[in-house]
Design a protein around this motif. Structure first.
Motif, PDB file in Angstrom:
ATOM      1  N   MET A   1       0.865  -1.141   0.098  1.00  0.00           N
ATOM      2  CA  MET A   1       0.005  -0.080  -0.118  1.00  0.00           C
ATOM      3  C   MET A   1       0.790   1.159   0.089  1.00  0.00           C
ATOM      4  O   MET A   1       1.775   1.339   0.844  1.00  0.00           O
ATOM      5  CB  MET A   1      -0.969  -0.187   1.335  1.00  0.00           C
ATOM      6  N   PHE A   6      -3.319   5.599   0.292  1.00  0.00           N
ATOM      7  CA  PHE A   6      -4.035   5.441   1.573  1.00  0.00           C
ATOM      8  C   PHE A   6      -4.814   7.036   1.588  1.00  0.00           C
ATOM      9  O   PHE A   6      -5.941   7.017   2.105  1.00  0.00           O
ATOM     10  CB  PHE A   6      -2.879   5.714   2.741  1.00  0.00           C
ATOM     11  N   MET A   9      -8.404   6.929  -0.181  1.00  0.00           N
ATOM     12  CA  MET A   9      -9.213   6.343   0.494  1.00  0.00           C
ATOM     13  C   MET A   9     -10.357   5.767  -0.394  1.00  0.00           C
ATOM     14  O   MET A   9     -11.688   5.710  -0.324  1.00  0.00           O
ATOM     15  CB  MET A   9      -9.936   7.233   1.516  1.00  0.00           C
ATOM     16  N   GLY A  10      -9.929   5.107  -1.583  1.00  0.00           N
ATOM     17  CA  GLY A  10     -10.828   4.434  -2.528  1.00  0.00           C
ATOM     18  C   GLY A  10     -11.690   5.648  -3.001  1.00  0.00           C
ATOM     19  O   GLY A  10     -12.711   5.487  -3.083  1.00  0.00           O
ATOM     20  N   VAL A  16     -14.064  10.628   4.313  1.00  0.00           N
ATOM     21  CA  VAL A  16     -13.230  10.008   5.310  1.00  0.00           C
ATOM     22  C   VAL A  16     -12.397  11.199   5.986  1.00  0.00           C
ATOM     23  O   VAL A  16     -12.656  11.209   7.298  1.00  0.00           O
ATOM     24  CB  VAL A  16     -12.504   8.887   4.582  1.00  0.00           C
ATOM     25  N   SER A  19     -14.481  13.603   7.979  1.00  0.00           N
ATOM     26  CA  SER A  19     -14.600  13.132   9.247  1.00  0.00           C
ATOM     27  C   SER A  19     -13.684  13.151  10.278  1.00  0.00           C
ATOM     28  O   SER A  19     -13.762  13.933  11.231  1.00  0.00           O
ATOM     29  CB  SER A  19     -15.128  11.827   9.200  1.00  0.00           C
ATOM     30  N   PHE A  20     -12.334  12.772   9.877  1.00  0.00           N
ATOM     31  CA  PHE A  20     -11.204  12.504  10.714  1.00  0.00           C
ATOM     32  C   PHE A  20     -10.878  13.885  11.158  1.00  0.00           C
ATOM     33  O   PHE A  20     -10.187  14.148  12.113  1.00  0.00           O
ATOM     34  CB  PHE A  20     -10.169  11.605  10.023  1.00  0.00           C
TER      35      PHE A  20
ATOM     36  N   LEU B  35      -6.289   4.500  15.748  1.00  0.00           N
ATOM     37  CA  LEU B  35      -6.437   5.205  14.572  1.00  0.00           C
ATOM     38  C   LEU B  35      -5.367   4.059  13.469  1.00  0.00           C
ATOM     39  O   LEU B  35      -5.862   4.082  12.530  1.00  0.00           O
ATOM     40  CB  LEU B  35      -5.811   6.740  14.347  1.00  0.00           C
ATOM     41  N   LEU B  39      -6.974   2.670  10.556  1.00  0.00           N
ATOM     42  CA  LEU B  39      -6.701   3.054   9.292  1.00  0.00           C
ATOM     43  C   LEU B  39      -5.996   2.186   8.566  1.00  0.00           C
ATOM     44  O   LEU B  39      -5.784   2.435   7.247  1.00  0.00           O
ATOM     45  CB  LEU B  39      -6.348   4.682   9.305  1.00  0.00           C
ATOM     46  N   PHE B  40      -4.763   1.312   9.105  1.00  0.00           N
ATOM     47  CA  PHE B  40      -4.039   0.861   8.528  1.00  0.00           C
ATOM     48  C   PHE B  40      -4.278  -0.965   8.556  1.00  0.00           C
ATOM     49  O   PHE B  40      -4.056  -1.654   7.763  1.00  0.00           O
ATOM     50  CB  PHE B  40      -2.668   0.944   9.102  1.00  0.00           C
ATOM     51  N   GLU B  50     -13.725   1.898   1.565  1.00  0.00           N
ATOM     52  CA  GLU B  50     -12.811   2.451   2.430  1.00  0.00           C
ATOM     53  C   GLU B  50     -13.943   3.331   3.513  1.00  0.00           C
ATOM     54  O   GLU B  50     -13.300   3.734   4.705  1.00  0.00           O
ATOM     55  CB  GLU B  50     -11.887   3.308   1.804  1.00  0.00           C
ATOM     56  N   ARG B  53     -14.715   3.427   7.100  1.00  0.00           N
ATOM     57  CA  ARG B  53     -13.689   3.489   8.385  1.00  0.00           C
ATOM     58  C   ARG B  53     -14.145   4.784   9.283  1.00  0.00           C
ATOM     59  O   ARG B  53     -13.576   5.118  10.290  1.00  0.00           O
ATOM     60  CB  ARG B  53     -12.292   3.928   7.758  1.00  0.00           C
ATOM     61  N   ILE B  54     -15.305   5.523   8.706  1.00  0.00           N
ATOM     62  CA  ILE B  54     -15.616   6.714   9.355  1.00  0.00           C
ATOM     63  C   ILE B  54     -16.170   6.193  10.945  1.00  0.00           C
ATOM     64  O   ILE B  54     -16.356   6.973  11.830  1.00  0.00           O
ATOM     65  CB  ILE B  54     -16.842   7.353   8.653  1.00  0.00           C
ATOM     66  N   PHE B  56     -15.270   4.178  12.875  1.00  0.00           N
ATOM     67  CA  PHE B  56     -14.367   4.339  13.947  1.00  0.00           C
ATOM     68  C   PHE B  56     -14.349   5.345  14.667  1.00  0.00           C
ATOM     69  O   PHE B  56     -13.825   5.383  15.891  1.00  0.00           O
ATOM     70  CB  PHE B  56     -12.740   3.826  13.588  1.00  0.00           C
TER      71      PHE B  56
END
Lengths: 47, 251, 237
Positions: A1, A6, A9-10, A16, A19-20, B35, B39-40, B50, B53-54, B56
């Motif tokens: 990867m 990464f 995120m697709g 994503v 949100s984070f 995280l 994430l990984f 993907e 993952r939100i 989480f």
């Protein structure tokens, strides 16, 4: 990867990381606000 | 009254100062682990990709939003029955964090909803009740800020949160009822069938949020105690040991 | 002022029932003396409901579909506007303090006040609602359900509202703050009330909604006097 994959995120990076990112932002914001509040009241008590 | 020993702001202030950093450290560590796992390590969801993952952060935030309100209600009961000032201060310290988690739950829910169900906002039972929960937090904060007399603000806030917490299950039930009547969206959560590699990060993040909320609440309650008791003798004594340099010069 | 002016000799016997009766009679008579306020709340209710056809268009199928929600939201807002009446003037002229010091338990006074408030707001609203329902093209049975749901639901609005009214007594920006506190708590009543009417329109069983409203009414009747009494005491301290 690899990292590009990464962060993309697709193809859903906006959702994503939106949100984070908001999560990190609000937590940092709360801590910063709290710090200034603490400092202010400490100063008031000291003088 | 040994139980109430720590219910006095003057004894709780240094105690909170001692334990808050520990919770902060635990929160940071668990957050990093959560995280990393989320994430990984966690695999891609074969249906949602993907973006899943939100959850989480979404699920922990939603849990914290509810839990903090209930903890506030418990403190409210204590405040009204034992007349402990510290309980009200803890309520005041917890509310902003609870409101913040509620906003986060709504925000992340919306960002999860758009790619998953095609809409930012669905009047789904859970999201609607979370929105109402936010209104309850806002109401509490507005009430205690509008009342100048701290003693009255404390008690009024306590009563409001107790009444609100009685209403929380009723609101949830009614919104669910309304939701089935209107056959709106219902979001299937695959809670039980969740893969351990996906459940683990969620639990770790939940504990991280938990530790964070405790650390921040303790930290904030210290500020609140100082703000309210700045005239008290014990506060003055706190800083006798290390007086600020400027004050000595002026005297 | 007019604090205990309407007391009859037999009401001076201290008992919980008399506390309720005393407060009810007093507030009811005061409200009747200024009937204009009751009518104003009703007119407000009618105007708000009448705004909706103007806003969304007069298409009869649409109006019929939104009627339960519109009537219920308007009722909720009308009750909200009348909430200050329960305590505000008594608080301002010191009567509330006198009542709190009277030998009657505060919870009974609170119960009487809420009852009087319902008699002078919720009940008239429920009686006017069928006229508005007709304007929105509701049938006879649906009108009956509207009245029933309002009869069961508006007392709960008075009870929850009284808590909010008592907590915000004498607070700056009190009325908007009160709305902020009270409206979220009104949501279940709104859902079950409007839901009952919608269910009857859809031809499904509406009794469940009404029983839930009734359950809420019972719970409120048991718990709210104590909550309101506590709120009044907090505000008087």
């Amino acid at each position: 990867m690899n990292w590009n994959e990464f962060f993309s995120m697709g193809e859903r990076a906006f959702y994503v990381w939106g949100s984070f990112g908001a999560f990190a932002l609000l937590i940092i914001g709360e801590v910063v606000l709290l710090r200034t509040r603490q400092k202010k009241v400490r100063q008031k008590v000291n003088t | 009254m040994s139980i109430f020993k720590y219910a006095s702001p003057s004894t709780f202030y240094p105690l909170a100062g001692k334990i808050a950093p520990w919770f902060a450290v635990v929160a940071a560590m668990l957050g990093a682990v959560g995280l990393y796992l989320g994430l990984f390590r966690a695999p891609v969801d074969f249906q949602q990709g993907e973006v899943y993952r939100i959850i989480f952060i979404h699920v922990p935030a939603a849990w914290m939003a509810m839990l903090i309100y209930l903890v506030m209600a418990a403190y409210g009961v204590m405040a009204l029955t034992f007349n402990t000032r510290l309980s009200s201060m803890m309520m005041e310290a917890l509310a902003p964090t609870g409101a913040m988690f509620t906003v986060l739950a709504l925000w992340t829910g919306a960002l999860w909803g758009k790619p998953t169900w095609g809409t930012f906002w669905a009047w789904d039972a859970r999201m609607t009740s979370t929105l109402i929960l936010l209104f309850l937090y806002v109401g509490y904060l507005a009430l205690i800020n509008a009342i100048d007399d701290k003693k009255r603000a404390d008690k009024a806030g306590a009563l409001l949160v107790i009444v609100g917490s009685v209403n929380v299950p009723i609101i949830y039930f009614s919104v669910k009822w309304w939701n089935t009547l209107h056959q709106g969206y219902s979001v299937a959560t695959s809670g039980s069938s969740m893969d351990p590699s996906m459940r683990m990060p969620m639990l770790v993040m939940t504990f991280a949020c938990w530790a964070y909320a405790i650390a921040v609440a303790l930290w904030r309650v210290r500020a609140i105690i100082l703000e309210r008791e700045k005239e008290a003798a014990w506060v003055a004594n706190l800083y006798v040991a290390s007086p600020p340099k400027t004050s000595g010069a002026r005297a | 002022m007019n604090s205990l002016a309407n007391t009859t000799p037999e009401m001076l016997v201290i008992s919980p029932e008399n506390g309720v009766l005393l407060a009810f009679r007093r507030d009811y008579r005061l409200a009747m003396r200024s009937r204009g306020e009751i009518i104003q709340a009703l007119v407000f209710f009618v105007i708000v409901v009448s705004l909706f056809p103007l806003a969304v268009g007069a298409e009869s199928a649409l109006l019929k579909r939104i009627a339960p929600g519109v009537v219920w939201v308007a009722a909720l807002l009308s009750v909200l506007l009348t909430l200050p009446r329960i305590f505000a003037s008594d608080y301002a002229d010191g009567t509330l303090e006198q009542l709190a010091m009277s030998p009657y338990p505060m919870a009974t006074i609170a119960a009487g006040k809420m009852l009087a408030h319902w008699f002078t707001t919720g009940l008239p609203l429920a009686l006017v609602a069928p006229v508005l329902g007709v304007q929105f093209g509701l049938g006879t049975s649906e009108l009956g359900v509207i009245v029933a749901s309002l009869m069961l639901g508006t007392p709960v609005l008075s009870m929850i509202g009284a808590i909010g009214a008592a907590l915000t007594l004498g607070v700056r920006g009190g009325s908007i703050l009160m709305a902020l506190l009270v409206l979220p708590l009104y949501i279940p009543v709104l859902i079950f009330g409007a839901g009952a009417v919608e269910a009857s329109m859809a031809g499904i069983d509406y009794a469940a909604n009404l029983s839930l409203l009734g359950a809420g009414l019972l719970l409120g009747a048991l718990a709210s006097p104590f909550a309101v009494a506590a709120a009044v005491k907090i505000s008087l301290d």
